[in-house]
Design a protein around this motif. Structure first.
Motif, mmCIF file in Angstrom:
data_model
loop_
_atom_site.group_PDB
_atom_site.id
_atom_site.type_symbol
_atom_site.label_atom_id
_atom_site.label_comp_id
_atom_site.label_asym_id
_atom_site.label_seq_id
_atom_site.Cartn_x
_atom_site.Cartn_y
_atom_site.Cartn_z
ATOM 1 N N VAL A 243 0.876 -1.295 0.002
ATOM 2 C CA VAL A 243 0.013 -0.129 -0.045
ATOM 3 C C VAL A 243 0.801 1.335 0.035
ATOM 4 N N ILE A 244 0.656 2.119 -1.024
ATOM 5 C CA ILE A 244 1.617 3.328 -0.995
ATOM 6 C C ILE A 244 0.627 4.457 -1.092
ATOM 7 N N ASP A 245 0.728 5.159 0.168
ATOM 8 C CA ASP A 245 -0.270 6.386 0.349
ATOM 9 C C ASP A 245 0.465 7.757 -0.058
ATOM 10 N N GLU A 246 -0.486 8.814 0.097
ATOM 11 C CA GLU A 246 0.103 9.903 -0.762
ATOM 12 C C GLU A 246 0.720 10.193 -2.000
ATOM 13 N N ILE A 247 -0.016 9.226 -2.854
ATOM 14 C CA ILE A 247 0.898 9.242 -4.259
ATOM 15 C C ILE A 247 0.789 10.606 -5.034
ATOM 16 N N GLN A 248 -0.098 11.591 -4.383
ATOM 17 C CA GLN A 248 -0.042 12.798 -5.019
ATOM 18 C C GLN A 248 1.402 13.557 -4.957
ATOM 19 N N HIS A 249 2.267 13.083 -3.869
ATOM 20 C CA HIS A 249 3.387 13.698 -3.810
ATOM 21 C C HIS A 249 4.405 13.329 -5.171
ATOM 22 N N ILE A 273 3.646 -7.985 -6.764
ATOM 23 C CA ILE A 273 3.017 -7.316 -5.757
ATOM 24 C C ILE A 273 1.869 -6.742 -6.037
ATOM 25 N N PRO A 274 0.652 -7.188 -5.635
ATOM 26 C CA PRO A 274 -0.475 -6.414 -5.829
ATOM 27 C C PRO A 274 -0.388 -5.158 -5.096
ATOM 28 N N THR A 275 -0.715 -3.931 -5.625
ATOM 29 C CA THR A 275 -0.521 -2.587 -4.951
ATOM 30 C C THR A 275 -1.859 -1.955 -4.929
ATOM 31 N N VAL A 276 -1.734 -1.161 -3.948
ATOM 32 C CA VAL A 276 -2.906 -0.331 -3.581
ATOM 33 C C VAL A 276 -2.232 1.373 -3.407
ATOM 34 N N LEU A 277 -3.080 2.048 -4.286
ATOM 35 C CA LEU A 277 -2.274 3.369 -4.525
ATOM 36 C C LEU A 277 -3.221 4.516 -4.042
ATOM 37 N N ILE A 278 -3.205 5.038 -2.746
ATOM 38 C CA ILE A 278 -3.925 6.078 -2.172
ATOM 39 C C ILE A 278 -3.375 7.539 -2.310
#
Length: 557
Positions: A243-249, A273-278
């Motif tokens: 899970v990768i959060d704050e991808i707007q950065h 790896i399954p990924t979740v982009l938040i």
């Protein structure tokens, strides 16, 4: 690089029979909890702070502190169930092509070993070498305005799963493996893909006590080379979802948009790896332009998480539940006028609504002209204007549909067309959730769970139990609550719980100090004893403490 890493439980593998044939005979899947039902999600997700009648009769300064409990309030909503279903499927399907018992798993290991022998050039042909190895990993994007509850929800859902599972024996055969079910990292503020890779290594180091950041993340490493090592670690530890959060950065970075999308596609398709982009609404810019890459970077679709609509059942239910958490002299009624004002001042944004409710009560507590401490529309408006002044420009942009202002505050932009297509509310389903919640609130079991949840959060926040984990505090809380009479006063419960925890904390600390001294004198015997206590084979503990090495892992080097 000093981000706090979300940590979950560490468990010994407990293999469970699978209802679906494709999930059977895969130790990574069989060791997971059973597929959660809607009731499971309701039980584990909801946090309703307890405010007793005795709390409401306390002095003003005490009630001011009691009100802070409301910050922990989490209300299950239909979108939470949707995210849980997606996450559950994402993790399990990602393991289908990474079954450690399958020959393709060893084939991937061998291919990675050959690539690492020539790591400086490997990035040029990594896709080609691994492309023939099947990947079942999907990726999911969760996009929504700031403060809507995306991070809180995903963290709560991740914690429903153990984070690390220790395998030793599978079907009477040795199977010595460490499985990382989930890993959550925040995208660095500078948006550097290189720093993102280093965050990945650091997260594993924090979790397992390894030194991969030091080994693979030194300054002259290029991103493509670090990605190769991420691939190796993902295979070695069977990472279920990243899970990768704050991808707007990432928009702050000098990297071009296509390079970023390629990075995420490689994580899913090549690394497996399954990924979740938040991210906030601003992150939608990452998925524009190259349609093919954008589609692959969100292969399981995107959840556009909008604010609650004023006329929806979910907003009605959310506000009714929140409104019960008052700690004032007189319980203020939730009139139609107050409902309208409340929505007008928070615009259906979860975190804004909760903070508005807390601040409005604080204002009522200390307003000499409001002796009865009544929450009125006037109090709500004054609170929003004076205490939440900093976010008013953003709320005004939403309130007035001011697109120029919305562009200025990109974090609150939402793609309305995509929203209509991808995330329509299911009124019937909302009604089902609401009915189930109402029923639970009237049961003794629910009341016990509510007390256990709120008490454990409160005592953990004191910060004096430095030798105890959150799960240990929760276990002691559960024992204390279950033994107590139903009508016992919460403050008495809390006092008893703190006494029990102080004793346990001291005992745990003494044992730790004794073990530390013992380890210095007889390290190998101490490690063996520790292994027996944790029901782990001594061989595994010797390996973890760098007394022995594994042949297969040495081949990576």
């Amino acid at each position: 690089m000093n981000n706090v890493v979300l940590k979950g439980d560490v468990e010994a593998a407990n293999y469970k029979p699978q209802q679906l044939t494709e999930y059977a005979q895969n130790p990574f899947i069989e060791a997971l909890p059973p597929i959660f039902s809607e009731d499971d999600v309701l039980d584990r997700f909801m946090v309703t702070p307890r405010i007793s009648e005795q709390d409401k009769q306390s002095e003003t300064n005490i009630r001011y502190h009691v009100l802070k409990r409301v910050k922990n309030f989490i209300q299950p909503l239909p979108i939470h169930f949707e995210v849980e279903r997606r996450l559950s499927t994402l993790i399990r399907r990602g393991y289908l092509a990474r079954n450690p018992l399958d020959k393709s798993f060893l084939e991937r290991i061998r291919a990675l070993h050959h690539l690492r022998e020539d790591e400086e050039q490997a990035h040029k042909y990594i896709d080609k070498r691994l492309n023939h190895i099947r990947s079942t990993a999907d990726s999911l994007s969760i996009i929504g305005i700031s403060g809507i509850g995306k991070t809180t929800a995903i963290e709560r859902l991740l914690l429903m799963y153990p984070q690390v599972i220790k395998h030793q024996v599978y079907e009477e055969q040795p199977f010595n493996k460490t499985q990382i079910v989930w890993l959550k990292i925040d995208c660095p503020y500078d948006g550097s893909l290189s720093t993102l890779c280093k965050s990945f290594f650091k997260a594993i180091d924090d979790l397992l006590g390894t030194r991969y950041l030091e080994k693979f993340g030194y300054l002259n490493r290029v991103t493509s080379t670090m990605l190769l090592h991420m691939t190796s670690l993902a295979s070695m530890y069977g990472i279920g979802v990243l899970v990768i959060d704050e991808i707007q950065h990432l928009l702050h970075a000098k990297n071009d948009q296509e390079e970023m999308l390629n990075f995420f596609v490689t994580l899913s398709n090549t690394v497996g790896i399954p990924t979740v982009l938040i991210g906030t609404s601003k992150a939608q810019q990452l998925f524009k332009g190259n349609f093919r890459q954008a589609r692959r970077a969100a292969s399981d679709g995107a959840i556009i998480w909008d604010r609650m609509d004023e006329q929806s059942e979910e907003w009605e239910f959310f506000l009714e539940t929140l409104w019960e958490l008052q700690c004032l002299k007189i319980h203020s009624s939730l009139t139609e006028d107050i409902k309208k004002t409340f929505y007008e001042e928070c615009q259906g944004i979860t975190s804004v609504a909760v903070n508005l409710f807390i601040l409005a009560q604080e204002r009522a507590l200390f307003d000499e002209s409001n002796e009865d401490e009544i929450i009125t529309s006037k109090v709500l408006k004054q609170t929003a204007k004076k205490d939440m002044k900093i976010i008013q420009p953003m709320l005004n942009a939403i309130r007035n549909n001011d697109f120029a202002a919305m562009y200025k505050y990109e974090d609150i932009m939402i793609n309305l067309d995509e929203l209509m297509m991808n995330h329509k509310r299911n009124t019937q389903y909302e009604g089902k959730v609401k009915a189930a919640m109402k029923e639970r609130q009237n049961t003794v079991v629910y009341q016990e769970q509510e007390i256990i949840g709120s008490l454990s959060v409160e005592v953990a926040a004191i910060g004096i139990f430095d030798s105890l984990s959150l799960s240990e505090i929760l276990k002691v809380t559960k024992k204390v609550v279950e033994k107590a009479p139903i009508d016992v006063d919460k403050n008495n419960l809390k006092a008893q719980l703190i006494q029990n925890l102080i004793k346990l904390n001291e005992t745990t600390k003494e044992k730790k100090n004794y073990k530390d001294a013992y380890k210095k004198l007889l390290p190998l015997l101490a490690i063996r004893e520790n292994a027996i206590e944790q029901k782990i084979h001594p061989h595994e503990m010797f390996y973890r403490n760098n007394f022995i090495k594994r042949v297969l892992e040495e081949l990576y080097k």
